[in-house]
Design a protein around this motif. Structure first.
Motif, PDB file in Angstrom:
ATOM      1  N   GLN A  58       0.965  -1.140  -0.055  1.00 13.65           N
ATOM      2  CA  GLN A  58      -0.083  -0.033  -0.128  1.00 13.65           C
ATOM      3  C   GLN A  58       0.904   1.358   0.129  1.00 13.65           C
ATOM      4  N   GLU A  59       1.970   1.187   0.982  1.00 15.89           N
ATOM      5  CA  GLU A  59       2.796   2.461   0.890  1.00 15.89           C
ATOM      6  C   GLU A  59       3.357   2.672  -0.343  1.00 15.89           C
ATOM      7  N   ALA A  60       4.013   1.383  -1.208  1.00 13.86           N
ATOM      8  CA  ALA A  60       4.401   1.639  -2.498  1.00 13.86           C
ATOM      9  C   ALA A  60       3.665   2.177  -3.560  1.00 13.86           C
ATOM     10  N   ARG A  61       2.282   1.542  -3.455  1.00 15.17           N
ATOM     11  CA  ARG A  61       1.514   2.379  -4.339  1.00 15.17           C
ATOM     12  C   ARG A  61       1.039   3.763  -4.206  1.00 15.17           C
ATOM     13  N   ALA A  62       0.892   4.034  -3.024  1.00 15.34           N
ATOM     14  CA  ALA A  62       0.875   5.570  -2.773  1.00 15.34           C
ATOM     15  C   ALA A  62       1.773   6.471  -3.105  1.00 15.34           C
ATOM     16  N   ASP A  63       3.265   6.017  -3.276  1.00 16.44           N
ATOM     17  CA  ASP A  63       4.502   6.557  -3.516  1.00 16.44           C
ATOM     18  C   ASP A  63       4.300   6.717  -5.159  1.00 16.44           C
ATOM     19  N   VAL A  64       4.009   5.613  -5.703  1.00 19.17           N
ATOM     20  CA  VAL A  64       4.025   5.752  -7.053  1.00 19.17           C
ATOM     21  C   VAL A  64       2.561   6.935  -7.361  1.00 19.17           C
ATOM     22  N   ASP A  65       1.651   6.857  -6.996  1.00 20.58           N
ATOM     23  CA  ASP A  65       0.349   7.785  -7.324  1.00 20.58           C
ATOM     24  C   ASP A  65       0.738   9.075  -6.866  1.00 20.58           C
ATOM     25  N   ALA A  66       1.631   9.412  -6.000  1.00 14.56           N
ATOM     26  CA  ALA A  66       2.089  10.779  -5.610  1.00 14.56           C
ATOM     27  C   ALA A  66       3.346  11.055  -6.217  1.00 14.56           C
ATOM     28  N   GLY A  67       3.673  10.177  -7.021  1.00 15.20           N
ATOM     29  CA  GLY A  67       4.838  10.713  -8.033  1.00 15.20           C
ATOM     30  C   GLY A  67       6.280  10.694  -7.274  1.00 15.20           C
ATOM     31  N   ARG A  68       6.384   9.921  -6.250  1.00 15.60           N
ATOM     32  CA  ARG A  68       7.542   9.750  -5.304  1.00 15.60           C
ATOM     33  C   ARG A  68       8.252   8.615  -5.975  1.00 15.60           C
ATOM     34  N   VAL A  69       8.581   8.458  -7.219  1.00 15.39           N
ATOM     35  CA  VAL A  69       9.520   7.329  -7.877  1.00 15.39           C
ATOM     36  C   VAL A  69      10.448   8.031  -8.973  1.00 15.39           C
ATOM     37  N   VAL A  70      11.309   7.448  -8.979  1.00 11.41           N
ATOM     38  CA  VAL A  70      12.403   7.331  -9.980  1.00 11.41           C
ATOM     39  C   VAL A  70      12.304   6.405 -11.015  1.00 11.41           C
ATOM     40  N   VAL A  71      12.392   6.898 -12.449  1.00  8.90           N
ATOM     41  CA  VAL A  71      12.463   5.718 -13.465  1.00  8.90           C
ATOM     42  C   VAL A  71      13.669   5.995 -13.975  1.00  8.90           C
ATOM     43  N   GLU A  72      14.651   5.026 -13.944  1.00 10.60           N
ATOM     44  CA  GLU A  72      16.024   5.137 -14.560  1.00 10.60           C
ATOM     45  C   GLU A  72      16.574   3.772 -14.792  1.00 10.60           C
ATOM     46  N   SER A  73      17.714   3.864 -15.615  1.00  9.14           N
ATOM     47  CA  SER A  73      18.284   2.518 -15.986  1.00  9.14           C
ATOM     48  C   SER A  73      19.118   1.904 -14.644  1.00  9.14           C
ATOM     49  N   VAL A  74      19.799   0.925 -14.741  1.00  7.98           N
ATOM     50  CA  VAL A  74      20.483   0.385 -13.529  1.00  7.98           C
ATOM     51  C   VAL A  74      21.759   0.962 -13.493  1.00  7.98           C
ATOM     52  N   ASP A  75      22.385   1.576 -14.536  1.00  8.91           N
ATOM     53  CA  ASP A  75      23.475   2.146 -14.681  1.00  8.91           C
ATOM     54  C   ASP A  75      23.369   3.614 -14.113  1.00  8.91           C
ATOM     55  N   ASP A  76      22.292   4.205 -14.303  1.00 12.51           N
ATOM     56  CA  ASP A  76      21.993   5.630 -13.859  1.00 12.51           C
ATOM     57  C   ASP A  76      21.644   5.554 -12.275  1.00 12.51           C
ATOM     58  N   HIS A  77      21.058   4.406 -11.961  1.00  9.11           N
ATOM     59  CA  HIS A  77      20.688   4.339 -10.441  1.00  9.11           C
ATOM     60  C   HIS A  77      21.814   4.072  -9.650  1.00  9.11           C
ATOM     61  N   MET A  78      22.602   3.064 -10.283  1.00  2.00           N
ATOM     62  CA  MET A  78      24.131   3.074  -9.577  1.00  2.00           C
ATOM     63  C   MET A  78      24.841   4.138  -9.408  1.00  2.00           C
ATOM     64  N   LYS A  79      24.939   5.347 -10.485  1.00  2.00           N
ATOM     65  CA  LYS A  79      25.517   6.388 -10.359  1.00  2.00           C
ATOM     66  C   LYS A  79      25.179   7.209  -9.283  1.00  2.00           C
ATOM     67  N   ARG A  80      23.801   7.284  -9.442  1.00  2.00           N
ATOM     68  CA  ARG A  80      23.148   8.219  -8.288  1.00  2.00           C
ATOM     69  C   ARG A  80      23.327   7.699  -6.883  1.00  2.00           C
ATOM     70  N   MET A  81      23.381   6.326  -6.917  1.00  2.02           N
ATOM     71  CA  MET A  81      23.506   5.807  -5.446  1.00  2.02           C
ATOM     72  C   MET A  81      25.016   6.241  -4.966  1.00  2.02           C
ATOM     73  N   SER A  82      26.084   5.930  -5.834  1.00  6.28           N
ATOM     74  CA  SER A  82      27.514   6.307  -5.445  1.00  6.28           C
ATOM     75  C   SER A  82      27.407   7.743  -5.226  1.00  6.28           C
ATOM     76  N   ASP A  83      26.964   8.596  -5.906  1.00  8.68           N
ATOM     77  CA  ASP A  83      27.014  10.126  -5.860  1.00  8.68           C
ATOM     78  C   ASP A  83      26.320  10.342  -4.452  1.00  8.68           C
ATOM     79  N   ASP A  84      25.481   9.852  -4.048  1.00  5.82           N
ATOM     80  CA  ASP A  84      24.888  10.002  -2.576  1.00  5.82           C
ATOM     81  C   ASP A  84      25.794   9.778  -1.557  1.00  5.82           C
ATOM     82  N   LEU A  85      26.902   8.748  -1.739  1.00  2.10           N
ATOM     83  CA  LEU A  85      27.543   8.310  -0.651  1.00  2.10           C
ATOM     84  C   LEU A  85      28.869   9.544  -0.606  1.00  2.10           C
TER      85      LEU A  85
END
Length: 85
Positions: A58-85
């Motif tokens: 239910q929480e995940a569906r609420a996040d999707v409905d509210a636009g609190r999601v990021v759609v990206e490739s695996v490479d982009d995701h890994m880059k974003r995660m490493s940038d956050d460190l």
């Protein structure tokens, strides 16, 4: 809830838990006078786990409905995660 001391559990073993579970669905294990653990049957555990997963869905569906999601490739995701460190 029925309270079982750690000492009783140590000396009487699982039979002490079984005796308590005949009376109630949950048994609190008390260690040095403080409630520390709760023992429940596997059926009740499975039901609680099911409820927990349903809430997460239910929480995940609420996040999707509210636009609190990021759609990206695996490479982009890994880059974003490493940038956050």
């Amino acid at each position: 809830m029925k309270i079982l001391t750690a000492n009783d559990l140590k000396t009487k073993g699982v039979s002490a838990v079984d005796s308590c579970m005949e009376v109630q669905e949950e048994v609190v294990i008390s260690v040095r006078g403080k409630d520390k653990y709760v023992v429940i049957g596997v059926e009740k555990y499975a039901k609680l786990r099911e409820y927990e997963l349903e809430i997460a869905l239910q929480e995940a569906r609420a996040d999707v409905d509210a636009g609190r999601v990021v759609v990206e490739s695996v490479d982009d995701h890994m880059k974003r995660m490493s940038d956050d460190l």
